[in-house]
Write a protein that holds these residues in place. Structure first.
Motif, PDB file in Angstrom:
ATOM      1  N   SER A 196      15.770   1.115 -14.095  1.00  0.00           N
ATOM      2  CA  SER A 196      15.084   0.271 -12.984  1.00  0.00           C
ATOM      3  C   SER A 196      13.651   1.194 -12.726  1.00  0.00           C
ATOM      4  N   THR A 197      12.675   0.474 -12.459  1.00  0.00           N
ATOM      5  CA  THR A 197      11.311   1.272 -12.112  1.00  0.00           C
ATOM      6  C   THR A 197      10.509   0.524 -11.208  1.00  0.00           C
ATOM      7  N   LYS A 198       9.721   1.185 -10.323  1.00  0.00           N
ATOM      8  CA  LYS A 198       8.883   0.485  -9.279  1.00  0.00           C
ATOM      9  C   LYS A 198       7.530   1.532  -9.469  1.00  0.00           C
ATOM     10  N   THR A 199       6.508   0.895 -10.124  1.00  0.00           N
ATOM     11  CA  THR A 199       5.234   1.538 -10.132  1.00  0.00           C
ATOM     12  C   THR A 199       4.089   0.949  -9.446  1.00  0.00           C
ATOM     13  N   GLY A 200       3.248   1.775  -8.818  1.00  0.00           N
ATOM     14  CA  GLY A 200       2.091   1.196  -8.093  1.00  0.00           C
ATOM     15  C   GLY A 200       0.976   2.131  -7.799  1.00  0.00           C
ATOM     16  N   VAL A 201       0.032   1.463  -7.153  1.00  0.00           N
ATOM     17  CA  VAL A 201      -1.199   2.161  -6.906  1.00  0.00           C
ATOM     18  C   VAL A 201      -1.498   1.748  -5.590  1.00  0.00           C
ATOM     19  N   GLU A 202      -2.184   2.581  -4.803  1.00  0.00           N
ATOM     20  CA  GLU A 202      -2.685   2.398  -3.160  1.00  0.00           C
ATOM     21  C   GLU A 202      -4.035   2.834  -3.549  1.00  0.00           C
ATOM     22  N   TRP A 203      -5.038   1.976  -3.111  1.00  0.00           N
ATOM     23  CA  TRP A 203      -6.274   1.914  -3.029  1.00  0.00           C
ATOM     24  C   TRP A 203      -6.914   2.235  -1.625  1.00  0.00           C
ATOM     25  N   THR A 204      -7.670   3.250  -1.237  1.00  0.00           N
ATOM     26  CA  THR A 204      -8.337   3.451  -0.090  1.00  0.00           C
ATOM     27  C   THR A 204      -9.540   2.743  -0.142  1.00  0.00           C
ATOM     28  N   VAL A 205      -9.721   1.658  -0.108  1.00  0.00           N
ATOM     29  CA  VAL A 205     -11.053   0.607  -0.019  1.00  0.00           C
ATOM     30  C   VAL A 205     -12.025   1.395   0.920  1.00  0.00           C
ATOM     31  N   ALA A 206     -11.852   1.696   2.058  1.00  0.00           N
ATOM     32  CA  ALA A 206     -12.302   2.132   3.077  1.00  0.00           C
ATOM     33  C   ALA A 206     -11.683   2.984   3.868  1.00  0.00           C
ATOM     34  N   PRO A 207     -12.410   4.030   4.700  1.00  0.00           N
ATOM     35  CA  PRO A 207     -11.483   5.014   5.713  1.00  0.00           C
ATOM     36  C   PRO A 207     -10.260   3.995   6.168  1.00  0.00           C
ATOM     37  N   ASN A 208     -10.530   2.712   6.720  1.00  0.00           N
ATOM     38  CA  ASN A 208      -9.694   2.097   7.636  1.00  0.00           C
ATOM     39  C   ASN A 208      -8.925   0.869   6.670  1.00  0.00           C
ATOM     40  N   THR A 209      -9.274   0.846   5.336  1.00  0.00           N
ATOM     41  CA  THR A 209      -8.784  -0.298   4.544  1.00  0.00           C
ATOM     42  C   THR A 209      -7.956   0.191   3.375  1.00  0.00           C
ATOM     43  N   PHE A 210      -6.796  -0.393   3.199  1.00  0.00           N
ATOM     44  CA  PHE A 210      -5.978  -0.053   2.131  1.00  0.00           C
ATOM     45  C   PHE A 210      -5.507  -1.200   1.336  1.00  0.00           C
ATOM     46  N   TRP A 211      -5.314  -1.007  -0.042  1.00  0.00           N
ATOM     47  CA  TRP A 211      -4.787  -2.076  -0.882  1.00  0.00           C
ATOM     48  C   TRP A 211      -3.609  -1.600  -1.637  1.00  0.00           C
ATOM     49  N   THR A 212      -2.618  -1.922  -1.860  1.00  0.00           N
ATOM     50  CA  THR A 212      -1.425  -1.461  -2.328  1.00  0.00           C
ATOM     51  C   THR A 212      -1.010  -2.656  -3.388  1.00  0.00           C
ATOM     52  N   ASN A 213      -0.658  -2.233  -4.643  1.00  0.00           N
ATOM     53  CA  ASN A 213      -0.111  -3.026  -5.634  1.00  0.00           C
ATOM     54  C   ASN A 213       0.972  -2.399  -6.535  1.00  0.00           C
ATOM     55  N   SER A 214       2.045  -3.122  -6.755  1.00  0.00           N
ATOM     56  CA  SER A 214       3.364  -2.486  -7.407  1.00  0.00           C
ATOM     57  C   SER A 214       3.926  -3.625  -8.222  1.00  0.00           C
ATOM     58  N   ILE A 215       4.656  -2.984  -9.473  1.00  0.00           N
ATOM     59  CA  ILE A 215       5.500  -3.689 -10.189  1.00  0.00           C
ATOM     60  C   ILE A 215       6.810  -3.033 -10.239  1.00  0.00           C
ATOM     61  N   SER A 216       7.764  -3.879 -10.022  1.00  0.00           N
ATOM     62  CA  SER A 216       9.172  -3.465 -10.224  1.00  0.00           C
ATOM     63  C   SER A 216       9.813  -4.285 -11.515  1.00  0.00           C
ATOM     64  N   TYR A 217      10.776  -3.497 -12.095  1.00  0.00           N
ATOM     65  CA  TYR A 217      11.448  -4.084 -12.969  1.00  0.00           C
ATOM     66  C   TYR A 217      12.859  -3.489 -13.063  1.00  0.00           C
ATOM     67  N   ARG A 218      13.649  -4.268 -13.421  1.00  0.00           N
ATOM     68  CA  ARG A 218      15.147  -3.684 -13.430  1.00  0.00           C
ATOM     69  C   ARG A 218      15.945  -4.560 -14.586  1.00  0.00           C
ATOM     70  N   ASP A 219      16.454  -3.825 -15.522  1.00  0.00           N
ATOM     71  CA  ASP A 219      17.271  -4.341 -16.803  1.00  0.00           C
ATOM     72  C   ASP A 219      18.535  -3.856 -16.639  1.00  0.00           C
ATOM     73  N   ASN A 220      19.602  -4.510 -16.252  1.00  0.00           N
ATOM     74  CA  ASN A 220      20.919  -4.123 -16.211  1.00  0.00           C
ATOM     75  C   ASN A 220      21.924  -4.742 -17.062  1.00  0.00           C
ATOM     76  N   ARG A 221      22.851  -4.160 -17.633  1.00  0.00           N
ATOM     77  CA  ARG A 221      23.976  -4.860 -18.303  1.00  0.00           C
ATOM     78  C   ARG A 221      25.191  -4.140 -17.891  1.00  0.00           C
ATOM     79  N   GLY A 222      26.267  -4.817 -18.386  1.00  0.00           N
ATOM     80  CA  GLY A 222      27.725  -4.282 -18.265  1.00  0.00           C
ATOM     81  C   GLY A 222      28.758  -5.254 -18.702  1.00  0.00           C
ATOM     82  N   SER A 223      29.804  -4.642 -18.376  1.00  0.00           N
ATOM     83  CA  SER A 223      31.112  -5.546 -18.959  1.00  0.00           C
ATOM     84  C   SER A 223      32.239  -5.453 -17.676  1.00  0.00           C
ATOM     85  N   ASN A 224      32.934  -6.362 -17.606  1.00  0.00           N
ATOM     86  CA  ASN A 224      34.058  -6.491 -16.636  1.00  0.00           C
ATOM     87  C   ASN A 224      35.286  -7.026 -17.221  1.00  0.00           C
TER      88      ASN A 224
END
Length: 831
Positions: free
Chosen positions: A319-347
């Motif tokens: 599992s991973t979550k990766t992103g970046v926050e950009w301080t567009v201006a001293p009072n303005t922020f834009w954050t983008n992120s991508i999350s991915y999970r690959d899970n396998r198993g047996s029961n």
């Protein structure tokens, strides 16, 4: 009832003693010398965001010894009472340059205004420890559980984290309840999780990826109306500190468990890159039994069946979550992120049935082996935009997220009666699920000069789910019995608008809100051409009143209207076929239930004690309840029983809870919580049995339940930290039987090494191997006793290494995406 009453009486005496003790330590105030207040607001210079836990120290100019002080609240505000005089006032925060006011003549109430603190780059790599946040922070409108302080959950999952959260319980199968109610809404970074199997979804996220959990028992209008019990918001870790820094965690355990994860971030003046990535390999073994007496229509015993069950689970994935926050201006922020999970198993589930006749003479043995595997992939893109118009809380936030996930499960089921001469039968099951979810949200917060605040916002949630479930035979390949196979198509469209207004009058704070939600849900069963459409729109008012008795104590009264939409396994008509005599099937025709929630709360803080208590009442209409009916089919002498959820008439819950944080010594912290509730359910269920006879089940039931939790953390010699957690879940009656009490004890040890750059921790989950769900069920044709343990005792060893960061770093540079990645509105309770 005697033991709970004795326990409550003992607690009452304890708190009476603590209250008296705390009052003895209060300073004596000379009434002839009137106090004045020094107040202000502390913010971060670059982002203009408030700094919580900044330290204010006030000293007399004639004596360097501090005479008063305090810390800032979540809004960065502080207010300290002193006698009139001339003082030096110093404001400090970890790794920030301090600000000092010298020779200030304070003769009346003085507002220092907005004080900005700038980062001190020279201090960023120093180890400066001033204060450590408590594992549990008690606030008037919510409780915040800080995962980083908890050694017990190292190497665990979200389910392990939630087991230690006040007011929350997790049963042996992973189902989450809040104040004993399973109708709880779970958010991850402020966005709802709509997994069909929430218990499995929570076991897929490692505990090391979690920053904190917010418990909101009575949400305001800014939050989703869904979740009759309230909301749990699971907040994942994000990058925080200047420069390049992070941590690496490796763990191993028994039964066989391995984990490796990292949390890294790189921050410049304009950009902040962050990632949290982990690999997890986890096995668990469980066991259970069900001993049943088979009855005829005259209640005479016609036979016995003893059922033994052994389970083995394997989960592995990344599992991973990766992103970046950009301080567009001293009072303005834009954050983008991508999350991915690959899970396998047996029961793998192995169930042995030993059958006996009416005289308890052995007749035969059957076994049923289910060998299954599953895999799932989740991908999510999230974007957050924050615009601060000033440093007083005037802001606009916009959120967008799109998520898609695919889950595939299949199993081969072998069923054979030993020595019967009949060949074994083989069944295969397929369960394929695809889900896409789009969420849009915008929130606007406008504070006014008089301390009042206006909020408004919109939220759209659009969810499409396709679930195909099939049970076939190996011989013909055709579905077995129509009710065991189906294709579910679920479409959900929810649009919501809300507004709320908060203000202060003297010591009273008020917050009134109104939310409107328009819902359209299609539940289509394609194999049977059964199409169900649910349309409804509702208003959800909320009201909160807070009275500040003093700076250390407050009283609150709140009301909100909530609903619980049926989801997941409640709606899915796919039948759980792991046991062919005890089946479970969802009900796609369920309606939502509506709850009116009332809460009276009290919060008191002393030097070493923080105490919070609340009394609550919940009135729910069309509540969900499970009924067990006879299908008319038999496997040998055993009747096949089908469990399904239905809408009942009404449920009323009255309860009480408290949370206590106590620090008897600098090296010893104790957190405890206690919940009790009385639940009265009214309703009946009518159905036709296999002989076309109308059967009416009276499901009226009244039950008393309680659970308690104690968490102790102590620093031993050689700077070894020791944590011990104990939980007890009291017995309670059900509509068709009884759930018995059970307890669990966990413990952990940790030690900082390599000049405090690394930590090694060892924990034991379920120390006495006692966590078993025990129940009694009484039906017309069968009476049974059951035990089930989903996971046996586990041992775990973990190693954490920190790169260019301190163990107790404050969250001072968190990305500004609405505070906690919340996606759930803007402002705080006024005052």
């Amino acid at each position: 009832m005697r033991q709970p009453l004795k326990f409550i009486l003992s607690l009452s005496l304890l708190f009476t003693f603590l209250s008296s003790f705390a009052k003895i330590g209060d300073p004596v105030i000379d009434p002839a010398k009137e106090k004045v207040k020094i107040s202000g607001t502390v913010i971060e210079k670059v982002s203009k965001q408030p700094l919580e836990y900044a330290t204010i120290t006030i000293t007399d100019t004639k004596n360097p010894k501090p005479i008063a002080g305090g810390i800032t609240n979540a809004k960065g505000n502080f207010s300290i009472e002193v006698a009139p005089g001339i003082y030096t006032i110093k404001i400090e925060f970890i790794s920030f340059k301090s600000v000092q006011f010298n020779q200030r003549d304070i003769q009346k109430n003085t507002d220092l205004g907005t004080i900005t603190l700038a980062e001190d780059v020279a201090q960023l790599n120093e180890v400066v420890v001033r204060a450590e946040k408590s594992t549990v922070e008690i606030k008037l409108d919510k409780k915040v559980y800080n995962v980083g302080q908890d050694m017990i959950v190292k190497g665990g999952t979200v389910s392990d984290v939630l087991e230690n959260v006040p007011s929350v319980t997790v049963d042996v199968e992973g189902n989450v309840s809040l104040r004993g109610n399973e109708n709880v809404r779970i958010f991850i970074d402020g966005r709802p999780s709509n997994s069909l199997n929430m218990a499995d979804a929570l076991r897929q996220i490692p505990a090391d990826a979690i920053d904190k959990v917010e418990v909101i028992t009575n949400p305001s209008a800014r939050y989703d109306a869904e979740g009759g019990a309230g909301i749990l918001n699971i907040i994942l870790k994000k990058g925080r500190n200047q420069g390049f820094n992070g941590s690496f965690i490796a763990s191993t355990g028994i039964p066989e468990t391995y984990g490796l994860s990292t949390n890294l971030n790189y921050k410049t003046e304009k950009l902040n890159f962050f990632t949290s990535t982990g690999y997890d390999y986890r096995t668990s073994k469980g066991k259970g039994l069900t001993n049943s007496k088979l009855l005829d229509s005259n209640k005479d015993i016609i036979g016995y069946t003893n059922e033994d069950k052994n389970t083995e689970r394997l989960r592995k994935g990344i599992s991973t979550k990766t992103g970046v926050e950009w301080t567009v201006a001293p009072n303005t922020f834009w954050t983008n992120s991508i999350s991915y999970r690959d899970n396998r198993g047996s029961n793998n589930d192995l169930v042995n049935y030993n059958s006996f006749d009416a005289n308890n003479n052995f007749t035969n043995t059957r076994y049923r082996l289910s060998e299954g595997d599953d895999n799932g992939k989740d991908l999510e893109f999230a974007s957050n935009f924050l615009k601060n118009f000033n440093d007083k809380g005037h802001k606009l936030t916009m959120d967008f997220s799109y998520a898609t996930n695919k889950d595939n499960e299949n199993a081969l089921i072998t069923d054979e009666t030993i020595g019967s001469g009949n060949p074994a039968t083989y069944n295969t099951t397929f369960n394929n699920q695809t889900q896409n979810q789009l969420q849009l949200q915008t929130d606007y917060v406008l504070p006014f000069e008089n301390g009042s605040q206006f909020e408004a916002g919109y939220k759209g949630n659009f969810n499409n789910l396709d679930n195909k479930y099939n049970v076939t035979t190996d011989n013909s390949g055709n579905p077995i019995d129509g009710y065991l196979s189906n294709t579910l198509e679920y479409n959900e469209r929810i649009n919501a608008l809300y507004t709320q207004y908060g203000f202060k009058l003297n010591k009273f704070s008020y917050l009134f809100g109104l939310r409107w939600e328009d819902t359209k849900i299609n539940v289509n069963l394609l194999d049977t051409n059964d199409f169900n459409t649910k349309k409804y729109n509702n208003f959800f008012p909320s009201a909160f009143i807070n009275y500040a008795i003093s700076d250390e104590s407050s009283l609150s009264l709140s009301y909100s209207k909530r609903l619980s939409r049926p989801r997941g396994r409640f709606l899915n008509p796919a039948t759980n076929y792991s046991s062919n005599i005890n089946l479970f099937r969802g009900n796609p025709d369920l309606n939502p239930s509506f709850t009116d929630k009332f809460d009276l709360g009290y919060l008191k803080k002393w030097e070493k004690v923080t105490f919070s208590t609340s009394m609550f009442f919940e009135n729910t209409k069309d509540v969900f309840s499970f009924v067990r009916t006879e299908t008319g089919e038999y496997v040998g002498n055993n009747p096949v029983i089908l469990s399904s959820p239905i809408n009942l008439a009404k449920e009323q819950q009255f309860g009480f809870e408290f949370t206590l944080n106590y620090t008897p010594l600098k090296k010893w912290k104790i957190n405890s919580s206690f919940n009790l509730a009385n639940v009265k359910t009214t309703g009946s269920y009518t159905y036709e049995n296999s002989k076309n006879i109308e059967i009416t089940q009276n499901l009226n039931n009244e039950t008393f339940s309680w659970f308690s939790r104690l968490n102790s953390r102590l620093t031993l010699p050689a700077k070894i930290d020791w944590q011990l957690t104990g939980m007890y879940f009291g017995p309670r009656n059900t509509a068709q039987g009884k759930s018995l009490g059970n307890y669990v004890v966990n413990t952990a040890f940790s030690k900082d090494i390599l000049k405090d750059k690394a930590t090694i921790a060892f924990n034991v989950s379920d120390l006495f191997n006692s966590r078993r769900m025990k129940s009694e069920t009484n039906l017309p044709s069968v009476s049974s006793y059951s035990e089930f343990q989903f996971r046996r005792r586990q041992f775990n060893l973990s190693f954490t290494y920190r790169l260019n960061m301190k163990k107790t770093d404050k969250d001072k540079n968190m990305p500004k995406n609405n505070g906690d990645g919340g996606g759930e509105g803007g402002g705080d309770f006024p005052g």
